[in-house]
Design an enzyme around this catalytic site. Structure first.
Site, short mmCIF file in Angstrom:
data_model
loop_
_atom_site.label_atom_id
_atom_site.label_comp_id
_atom_site.label_asym_id
_atom_site.label_seq_id
_atom_site.Cartn_x
_atom_site.Cartn_y
_atom_site.Cartn_z
N LYS A 161 0.82 -1.22 0.00
CA LYS A 161 0.00 0.00 0.00
C LYS A 161 0.85 1.26 0.00
O LYS A 161 0.47 2.27 -0.58
CB LYS A 161 -0.97 -0.01 1.18
CG LYS A 161 -0.30 -0.06 2.55
CD LYS A 161 -0.50 1.20 3.31
CE LYS A 161 0.05 1.07 4.71
NZ LYS A 161 0.06 2.33 5.45
N THR A 162 2.04 1.21 0.63
CA THR A 162 2.89 2.40 0.64
C THR A 162 3.38 2.72 -0.76
O THR A 162 3.45 3.88 -1.17
CB THR A 162 4.09 2.19 1.59
OG1 THR A 162 3.62 1.89 2.90
CG2 THR A 162 4.95 3.44 1.65
N ASP B 170 -3.55 8.00 4.95
CA ASP B 170 -3.01 6.67 5.21
C ASP B 170 -3.60 6.13 6.53
O ASP B 170 -3.96 6.90 7.42
CB ASP B 170 -1.48 6.75 5.31
CG ASP B 170 -0.82 5.39 5.27
OD1 ASP B 170 -1.51 4.40 4.93
OD2 ASP B 170 0.37 5.30 5.58
N GLU B 171 -3.69 4.80 6.64
CA GLU B 171 -4.17 4.13 7.86
C GLU B 171 -5.52 4.69 8.30
O GLU B 171 -5.75 5.00 9.48
CB GLU B 171 -3.14 4.28 8.99
CG GLU B 171 -1.75 3.76 8.66
CD GLU B 171 -1.67 2.24 8.63
OE1 GLU B 171 -2.72 1.57 8.70
OE2 GLU B 171 -0.54 1.71 8.50
N GLN C 124 -7.17 -4.56 10.23
CA GLN C 124 -6.03 -4.20 11.08
C GLN C 124 -6.34 -3.01 11.97
O GLN C 124 -5.42 -2.31 12.42
CB GLN C 124 -4.80 -3.91 10.21
CG GLN C 124 -4.29 -5.11 9.44
CD GLN C 124 -2.98 -4.84 8.73
OE1 GLN C 124 -1.92 -4.75 9.34
NE2 GLN C 124 -3.06 -4.69 7.42
N ARG D 144 2.42 -10.91 10.45
CA ARG D 144 3.77 -10.32 10.58
C ARG D 144 4.83 -11.28 10.04
O ARG D 144 5.97 -10.88 9.81
CB ARG D 144 4.10 -10.03 12.05
CG ARG D 144 3.22 -9.03 12.79
CD ARG D 144 3.01 -7.76 12.03
NE ARG D 144 1.79 -7.85 11.23
CZ ARG D 144 1.49 -7.02 10.23
NH1 ARG D 144 2.33 -6.07 9.88
NH2 ARG D 144 0.36 -7.16 9.56
#
Length: 763
Positions: free
Chosen positions: A45-46, A233-234, A264, A610
């Site tokens: 996504k970044t 973002d987020e 998340q 993770r």
């Protein structure tokens, strides 16, 4: 209406589009209108967000100063600026509106400060300044700070500001949450005092701007016209204040692109609302929803396991992660006897992956609660395994643990002046710097320890009033605790000491998430003491642990909470303590019911994802809490792992009594939680004889006993040094006997803890 800008010549496409998959490209090129980019864990996504920002500048759809790009951390903002700079060069320097929510709000507020009664050079208070100011107001209002701690009020005001509530919005119900209905009054006084000081706290930065945008149409119009494009973002981590702020700014042009993952969203305790991302399409009708589902981090088995768990949540937008990576190993699910064996087993597994070539820097242990780290720290110190704690201090370095240890050190060693200095006014006893200085002066003059000087100064007029009375109480308590130490078990002494000193009550009164964690750590400290023969032996162990620091450049295993792990990735991840009550957290379920259960499940999803190559999940049949062995059942999340993606084993060897859950027999898996009991499916108590754990816990089976106790009577025919045989571990020699539990040094398997009923004599 969404518009996709397509470069005319595919061969001349700019570099920021190279290497992007189709959904990522769509996220970059869909420039106009509202866009929600659902970006699963590890889906790049970044890269998509950076490319989108570069595309807006490269195609001249907006000047850099006309783009509002919001992140949650300064680190994310720096990374975004650096990446965009590599793509578009010096143009990134003209992006004044790329930063965190609070940084951008502060910049706006300095331009319009007078609209809320401030000057443009206002001061932003830190937490310490904020609490000192609130304490002044509490004292002036004649409120007992011991009953109503300043931290509780500070936390409550922060909650109100995160919700976008000004003092006038606080009703009687909200006001009752502090000092019997005086919360709203103190909030109003606090805000007035801040204005008088030309200051604001962190929460005010957004709150003041929210008020300005709501009440001054000209200012709102100014920013709506200025920002041609908004990127966030987020988005799943936004609180109410941030959500309202963004919605106001985006209402005119509606060119807002939000990137996030509802699966998340794990920060509700600090105000985040997953509902903000779930209702994006209602807030912005006609929004384009783009799902980034190709994962570049994890193996298919890891993704399959994580997806199987999160699919049990009801409130989600839904997606299906996939990857082109090799299938890799299945997720390992390991059942162990107790906490110490869990730590031993993790150490063994780390040795295996290290020998296979994995650096310790690529290994992480994820816990649900901070107090879980202690067992791993002690084990790793014992075996020489380098480790580091991320997002917190090592267990014995935490403030509450150091305070408790200082009390114990004073009891154990009267001449420990450093320990006495630490606890003389903790909790607050009204002993100021001057009183402590007088004790020091007497100690130096008489050549005696501070504790002796403190006792002697009580016979003088050096101290008067409340200070003398409280010091006398402390001196008397220390003498009494020393007498108790000769007859009382040291762990029980620690419990009584922490209660009688008022230290436990200090954190109980706070009623905050942080205070609850500190109390859990204190309980774990007392539990750790039970493993040592004496108070002196325990304190010596702590000294050795705190002195043991690996080289800063050496590879180290990372130990952290799941919350701290979000955004990080490792080759090998150990998810430990997956038991009901610990994970999901019983406290969270009791407080939040189904909503909290779904957030706990999102934590499980974050933990598993993770891992790049190997994820290992461990759960124990027993945990020792408050000095008692407590039986546990595997977390419901273990039962939700798809069987085709996991390998299950148990290192338990005995006919230990287990709590087993029949998860499948419940028609409504959330019924108990919804009724407020906090106990989800499968709370039938049962036990098994020689049972092993499975991904889908077995039905209730017959048992000898449902009680687990170290006091269980063992076999009379066993003794230390005797050679025995075990069906799984082979031949070994008895090293320790504790009731019906044995520690055996097996010839091929090392030391294991087993039940005596599962070994035979004279093999």
């Amino acid at each position: 209406m969404n518009q996709i800008a397509q470069p005319s010549d595919a061969q001349s496409q700019p570099p920021y589009l190279r290497g992007l998959n189709p959904p990522q490209r769509e996220a970059v090129l869909t420039t106009d209108g509202p866009v929600l980019i659902i970006a699963g864990a590890g889906t790049g996504k970044t890269a998509a967000l950076t490319a989108r920002l570069a595309h807006l500048i490269f195609t001249k759809k907006a000047w850099p100063s006309e783009i509002l790009s919001v992140t949650f951390t300064n680190k994310a903002a720096r990374e975004m600026r650096e990446r965009v700079g590599r793509l578009v060069g010096d143009a990134v320097e003209g992006m004044p509106w790329l930063g965190t929510f609070h940084a951008i709000a502060a910049k706006m507020l300095r331009r319009h400060a007078e609209l809320v009664g401030l000057q443009s050079n206002f001061t932003i208070l830190d937490t310490d300044d904020q609490q000192r100011l609130l304490k002044q107001l509490i004292l002036a209002a004649d409120i007992d700070e011991k009953r109503f701690p300043v931290r509780s009020l500070a936390g409550l005001i922060d909650q109100w500001k995160n919700k976008g509530l000004v003092p006038a919005d606080i009703d009687a119900g909200e006001s009752e949450r502090y000092a019997n209905g005086r919360g709203g009054e103190l909030y109003q006084q606090y805000q007035a005092r801040l204005i008088a000081l030309n200051a604001c706290d962190f929460g005010d930065l957004l709150l003041h701007m929210l008020v300005i945008l709501k009440t001054h149409r000209d200012v709102l119009s100014l920013y709506q016209q200025r920002f041609k494009y908004i990127m966030v973002d987020e988005y799943q981590d936004t609180n109410s204040s941030q959500y309202l702020w963004l919605r106001l700014l985006a209402q005119e042009r509606k060119n807002i692109a939000c990137v996030g993952d509802d699966d998340q969203s794990i920060y509700s305790w600090r105000g985040a609302q997953v509902e903000n991302i779930l209702k994006f399409e209602r807030d912005f009708p006609g929004a384009k929803v783009i799902r980034l589902e190709q994962n570049y981090r994890s193996t298919p088995h890891i993704l399959g396991a994580a997806s199987g768990v999160i699919a049990n949540n009801g409130g989600r937008l839904g997606k299906q992660l996939w990857t082109e990576r090799d299938v890799g190993e299945k997720v390992k699910v390991i059942g162990v006897w107790d906490g110490p064996e869990e730590a031993r087993r993790v150490g063994e597994e780390i040795d295996i992956v290290r020998r296979a070539g994995t650096s310790l820097d690529d290994v992480a242990i994820l816990v649900r609660a901070q107090h879980q780290t202690r067992e791993f720290e002690d084990r790793f110190i014992a075996i020489g395994m380098p480790y580091k704690i991320v997002g917190g201090f090592r267990f014995y370095e935490r403030a509450e643990i150091r305070d408790a240890l200082a009390y114990l050190r004073v009891v154990n060693q009267p001449a420990d002046d450093l320990a006495f200095e630490r606890i003389v006014n903790v909790p607050k006893r009204g002993l100021g710097d001057k009183a402590v200085a007088r004790i020091h002066q007497l100690a130096r003059a008489t050549g005696t320890p501070l504790t002796t000087a403190a006792a002697r100064i009580l016979d003088t007029d050096e101290l008067t009033g409340a200070a003398k009375k409280s010091l006398g109480r402390l001196v008397g308590d220390i003498a009494r605790w020393r007498d108790m130490a000769t007859t009382l078990p040291h762990a029980e002494l620690a419990r009584q000491l922490l209660d009688e000193s008022g230290y436990t009550a200090m954190y109980q009164a706070e009623k905050s998430v942080e205070a609850t964690g500190r109390l859990e750590n204190l309980s774990e400290l007392v539990r750790a003491m039970e493993e040592y023969d004496s108070l002196g032996a325990f304190l010596e162990h702590v000294s050795l642990v705190m002195d043991n620091e690996g080289g800063a450049q050496d590879p180290q295993v990372t130990i952290m909470t799941i919350h701290a792990a979000k955004g990080l990735e490792y080759d090998t991840v150990f998810c430990v303590g997956w038991e009901e009550g610990l994970f999901p957290s019983q406290r969270s379920l009791d407080e939040g019911g189904v909503k909290s259960l779904e957030e706990e499940r999102r934590l499980a999803y974050v933990a598993i994802t993770r891992a790049r190559r190997l994820a290992v999940i461990l759960h124990a049949a027993n945990r020792r809490i408050y000095g008692q062995w407590n039986s546990s059942i595997p977390s419901r999340f273990v039962a939700e792992l798809p069987a085709e993606h996991i390998d299950t084993e148990t290192t338990m060897s005995g006919g230990a009594s287990l709590w087993q859950a029949n998860w499948s027999d419940r028609a409504d898996p959330f019924s108990d939680v919804a009724r407020g009991t906090g106990r989800g499916p499968g709370w039938q108590r049962a036990a098994g004889t020689g049972s092993t754990f499975s991904a889908k816990p077995a039905r209730v089976v017959e048992s000898r006993s449902s009680a687990i106790s170290l006091g269980n009577k063992g076999r009379d025919d066993l003794s230390l040094g005797m050679r025995v045989f075990h069906q799984k571990f082979g031949y070994g020699t008895i090293a320790e006997i504790e009731g019906n539990k044995l520690e055996i040094d097996f010839e091929t398997s090392g030391r294991k803890r087993v039940m005596d009923s599962f070994v035979t004599l004279n093999p």
